[in-house]
Design a protein around this motif. Structure first.
Motif: not given
Length: 379
Positions: A371-378
């Motif tokens: 989620f740390m990787w996923f969140g900023p990319r959204q």
């Protein structure tokens, strides 16, 4: 941010919880006997009536304002969705596993209610302080993160004590009512009196819900905290270095600081029962683990992506992280308190909590890193 660094950052807060839990288990050993069963029950009472409400009041009052409530309106909805999806998945698990009637409420509760307060209050500050955190300056991250965690804790407390408490209570009573004689009596009564007055129906409904339990100490704490935080006149009296009644907030804050370590130690002591076993079906424990750590997180990703697409949430990576992590948490610790109150499914609950928290060590770390990787990319 490197994947290894993300994994390390995500693992630190989980390890903190694990170490405190292990300490609780050690103190509860018979040869140590510092945190024995009677002591745990007494400490649990203090946590229930004093520490937890104080923790909720101080965090909500200090971090939630009227503008913040407007901005974060989706979070209570998101938590409600976790309860609904978890309940549906729990119902499916019950149909497949066919557990005894007195355990059905426990299973639904474990699938529906995650640890929305204590773990987030440990995880968020720890993540913010880590060197490789993707959420910006540590002080800014901590301020906003505590607001998100506090709202999550307050909302979770209301849902748990208005929903999980009642389904466990009804389920525990049903175990003594599902005998052949008790099943026969309603049908005979229906033949004699097929029509029930609307007034009697309302009375029965309120008796089933036991609405008094909605106002558990933590729920009252959440309401008081919202009142202090949202109403500017009250907030100025109690919050801040120059507030006339700041001593009340300071004292409450001091009491609230004991909630998380005390409750985590209690859970560690209770987990010893899980090591001894209770005869609960393995399929139930495995099913709850799959629901909480596979299906709920995947559902959460779809829901948050949809919310972003339709503009229902603001594009703050930390806010998105908290919304997503709410789908991956182990069952709420308060479920153990609830089963102790009714004396139904207490040992089975200990087994469920033992194995779900054991698997949470790996699951929560992996999902947090993702989620740390996923969140900023959204964003």
């Amino acid at each position: 941010m490197a994947l290894l660094q993300l994994f390390i950052t995500a693992s630190i807060p989980v390890l903190k919880v694990l170490l405190i839990t292990a300490l609780g288990s050690y103190l509860a050993l018979e040869r140590v006997n510092i945190l024995g069963e009677e002591t745990r029950k007494n400490l649990n009472t203090v946590v229930f009536y004093v520490f937890s409400p104080a923790l909720v009041v101080t965090n909500v009052a200090q971090t939630i304002t009227y503008d913040g409530m407007i901005k974060l309106w989706f979070m209570p909805v998101n938590i409600l969705i976790t309860f609904i999806v978890g309940s549906v998945l729990g119902w499916i698990l019950i149909q497949l596993a066919r557990p005894p009637p007195h355990l059905r409420g426990l299973i639904l509760g474990c699938c529906a209610a995650g640890n929305l307060g204590n773990l987030l209050l440990i995880i968020i500050p720890a993540v913010c302080k880590e060197k490789g955190s993707p959420f910006g300056a540590p002080d800014v991250c901590h301020t906003y993160g505590m607001a998100y965690a506090s709202l999550s804790m307050a909302t979770g407390a209301i849902y748990i004590w208005s929903y999980v408490y009642n389904i466990v209570r009804i389920s525990s009573k049903r175990s003594t009512q599902d005998s052949p004689q008790s099943l026969k009596e309603p049908s005979e009564s229906n033949q004699i009196e097929p029509q029930i007055k609307s007034k009697n129906c309302l009375v029965r409904m309120f008796q089933i819900l036991n609405l008094k339990t909605i106002f558990a100490p933590s729920t009252i704490g959440a309401i008081v905290g919202f009142a202090i935080g949202v109403i500017p006149q009250i907030r100025k009296l109690m919050i801040g270095d120059g507030a006339p009644l700041r001593v009340i907030h300071g004292t409450t804050n001091l009491l609230g600081d004991g909630a998380i370590p005390a409750l985590t130690l209690i859970i560690g002591g209770n987990l010893l029962k899980g090591l001894r076993g209770s005869g609960i079906q393995k399929s139930i424990v495995v099913g709850i683990i799959i629901v909480r750590y596979v299906f709920l997180p995947l559902t959460g990703i779809l829901i948050i992506k949809g919310a972003l697409k339709f503009g229902l949430v603001h594009s703050d990576p930390l806010y998105l992280f908290v919304l997503l992590i709410q789908y991956t948490l182990p069952p709420a610790m308060n479920i153990g308190t609830i089963t102790q109150l009714f004396g139904a499914g207490e040992n089975e609950c200990s087994v469920i909590l033992l194995w779900t928290y054991v698997f949470a060590t790996a699951s929560l770390t992996l999902w947090s890193a993702f989620f740390m990787w996923f969140g900023p990319r959204q964003v």
